[in-house]
Design a protein around this motif. Sequence first.
Motif, PDB file in Angstrom:
ATOM      1  N   UNK A  26     -98.229  51.532 -52.864  1.00 25.36           N
ATOM      2  CA  UNK A  26     -98.072  52.301 -54.231  1.00 25.36           C
ATOM      3  C   UNK A  26     -96.397  52.617 -54.067  1.00 25.36           C
ATOM      4  N   UNK A  27     -95.908  52.882 -52.967  1.00 27.16           N
ATOM      5  CA  UNK A  27     -94.447  53.383 -52.880  1.00 27.16           C
ATOM      6  C   UNK A  27     -93.490  52.284 -53.434  1.00 27.16           C
ATOM      7  N   UNK A  28     -93.669  51.314 -53.075  1.00 29.99           N
ATOM      8  CA  UNK A  28     -92.838  50.143 -53.283  1.00 29.99           C
ATOM      9  C   UNK A  28     -93.202  49.680 -54.609  1.00 29.99           C
ATOM     10  N   UNK A  29     -94.490  49.662 -55.079  1.00 26.27           N
ATOM     11  CA  UNK A  29     -94.698  49.257 -56.360  1.00 26.27           C
ATOM     12  C   UNK A  29     -94.109  50.270 -57.547  1.00 26.27           C
ATOM     13  N   UNK A  30     -94.400  51.567 -57.311  1.00 22.47           N
ATOM     14  CA  UNK A  30     -93.575  52.566 -58.342  1.00 22.47           C
ATOM     15  C   UNK A  30     -92.197  52.259 -58.327  1.00 22.47           C
ATOM     16  N   UNK A  31     -91.587  52.201 -57.156  1.00 21.00           N
ATOM     17  CA  UNK A  31     -89.959  52.121 -57.323  1.00 21.00           C
ATOM     18  C   UNK A  31     -89.630  50.819 -58.101  1.00 21.00           C
ATOM     19  N   UNK A  32     -90.574  49.485 -57.796  1.00 18.83           N
ATOM     20  CA  UNK A  32     -89.888  48.452 -58.648  1.00 18.83           C
ATOM     21  C   UNK A  32     -89.986  48.686 -59.983  1.00 18.83           C
ATOM     22  N   UNK A  33     -91.164  49.358 -60.594  1.00 22.66           N
ATOM     23  CA  UNK A  33     -91.196  49.822 -61.900  1.00 22.66           C
ATOM     24  C   UNK A  33     -90.103  50.684 -62.413  1.00 22.66           C
ATOM     25  N   UNK A  34     -89.783  51.651 -61.802  1.00 20.93           N
ATOM     26  CA  UNK A  34     -88.836  52.738 -62.035  1.00 20.93           C
ATOM     27  C   UNK A  34     -87.458  52.072 -62.029  1.00 20.93           C
ATOM     28  N   UNK A  35     -87.155  50.899 -61.286  1.00 22.44           N
ATOM     29  CA  UNK A  35     -85.780  50.366 -61.260  1.00 22.44           C
ATOM     30  C   UNK A  35     -85.438  49.506 -62.551  1.00 22.44           C
ATOM     31  N   UNK A  36     -86.696  49.143 -63.056  1.00 22.51           N
ATOM     32  CA  UNK A  36     -86.498  48.482 -64.597  1.00 22.51           C
ATOM     33  C   UNK A  36     -86.771  49.233 -65.768  1.00 22.51           C
ATOM     34  N   UNK A  37     -87.072  50.485 -65.497  1.00 22.52           N
ATOM     35  CA  UNK A  37     -87.516  51.358 -66.611  1.00 22.52           C
ATOM     36  C   UNK A  37     -88.636  51.245 -67.266  1.00 22.52           C
ATOM     37  N   UNK A  65     -88.957  44.927 -54.761  1.00 22.00           N
ATOM     38  CA  UNK A  65     -89.313  45.722 -53.761  1.00 22.00           C
ATOM     39  C   UNK A  65     -90.102  45.512 -52.606  1.00 22.00           C
ATOM     40  N   UNK A  66     -90.649  46.060 -51.615  1.00 25.88           N
ATOM     41  CA  UNK A  66     -91.441  45.980 -50.657  1.00 25.88           C
ATOM     42  C   UNK A  66     -90.699  45.433 -49.241  1.00 25.88           C
ATOM     43  N   UNK A  67     -91.605  44.440 -48.665  1.00 24.99           N
ATOM     44  CA  UNK A  67     -91.050  43.722 -47.751  1.00 24.99           C
ATOM     45  C   UNK A  67     -89.655  42.860 -48.018  1.00 24.99           C
ATOM     46  N   UNK A  68     -88.539  43.283 -47.453  1.00 23.64           N
ATOM     47  CA  UNK A  68     -87.421  42.596 -47.959  1.00 23.64           C
ATOM     48  C   UNK A  68     -86.937  41.188 -47.574  1.00 23.64           C
ATOM     49  N   UNK A  69     -86.806  40.229 -48.604  1.00 21.26           N
ATOM     50  CA  UNK A  69     -86.445  38.741 -47.996  1.00 21.26           C
ATOM     51  C   UNK A  69     -85.267  38.569 -48.712  1.00 21.26           C
ATOM     52  N   UNK A  70     -84.755  36.996 -48.446  1.00 21.91           N
ATOM     53  CA  UNK A  70     -83.568  36.610 -49.127  1.00 21.91           C
ATOM     54  C   UNK A  70     -83.953  36.394 -50.520  1.00 21.91           C
ATOM     55  N   UNK A  71     -83.177  36.470 -51.644  1.00 22.59           N
ATOM     56  CA  UNK A  71     -83.616  36.230 -52.674  1.00 22.59           C
ATOM     57  C   UNK A  71     -82.290  35.328 -53.525  1.00 22.59           C
TER      58      UNK A  71
END
Length: 280
Positions: A26-37, A65-71
Motif C-alpha cells: 500500500x505504501x508504494x501504491x499510494x506514492x505512485x498516485x501522489x506522484x502523478x497528482x 514505484x515499488x521494487x525498482x528496476x530499469x526503465x
Amino acid sequence: MLCLVEDLGRPGLAELGVGRSGAADGDSFRLANRLVGNTEAAAAVEFVLGEVAFRFHRAVTVALTGAPGPVRVSERGAAFNAPFPVRPGELVRVGRPASGLRGYLAVRGGLGVAPVLGSRSWDTLAEIGPPPLRAGDLLPLADDGDGPLVADVAPVRWPSADTPLRVIAGPRADRFGPAALDALTTRPYEVTAESNRVGLRLAGQALHADASGDDAGGLPSEGMVTGAIQVPPSGQPVLFLADHPVTGGYPVVGVVVTADVPRAAQLRPGDPVRFRWVGG
C-alpha cells in the motif's frame, strides 16, 4: 508474470465473506498516485518482477514505484519514484528489479476499468474484480486527478532484507510456550515458492503448541486480518497479505504491525524473514 489492476480494496465487507484485497504494498501504491497528482485510491497497475511493457495512445504523466528496476521510455531513460511524461504511441518498458517483488504503475487520472463491489481491485482468492491483464489488453483512463504535480522525485530508501518485521502478540499466542515464541523471533525463516498475494508461506523452525496446554488445532473459525501469522498443523507459519481469507481456524501466534506489511509484500521466494516482538 502476474499483472493486476488494483486500488485500495473493499473495506467493510468481511461480514459478507469478501476480503479487502487491494494493493499488496500500500505504501508504494499510494506514492505512485501522489506522484502523478491522483487521489490515493485511484486504480493503478501492480506487476511482479518487472519484465513488462505498456504502450500509451495519448499523452500522459506516469510514475513507477515499488521494487525498482530499469526503465526505458522508447529510446530514453526514466526512473522509479519520479513522475515522467509519455507521448502518444510511446512504450514504457520495465526491467527486472535487483531486489523486491512488486512494482506499481500509476497514470495521471487513474485507470477507468469497471468497479466490482465498489473496487477496481482483483482479489486472487475470491476472484472478484477486473481479471489479470494479458498482452493486448486496453485499459481506459479515469478522471481521478486530485491536483497539480507537486514533486519531481520521491527519495525512497529501499529497505534491507535483514531488517526484522515487527510483530505484536496474536490472539492465540497463549497456545504457544516460551520456546515457540522465542523461536519465532530468534531464528530466520525463508519465503517459499508457494507464496502469493494471499500470504507468505514460510519455512524454518516449526512452531508447536505448549505440550502443557491446549493443542494448536481445534479452534472455531475466527476473523483474520492482514499481517496475521497463522500456524497450521505443520508448524510452518503463514503470514497473511492483501488477499487473505476473512476467517481461519488455525491459531494466530502474532500479527505483523501495519507499517511493516508493505515490506513483507515485497519479499520474494528464497528471501530470509526475521521477526521481532514489539509492544506488551
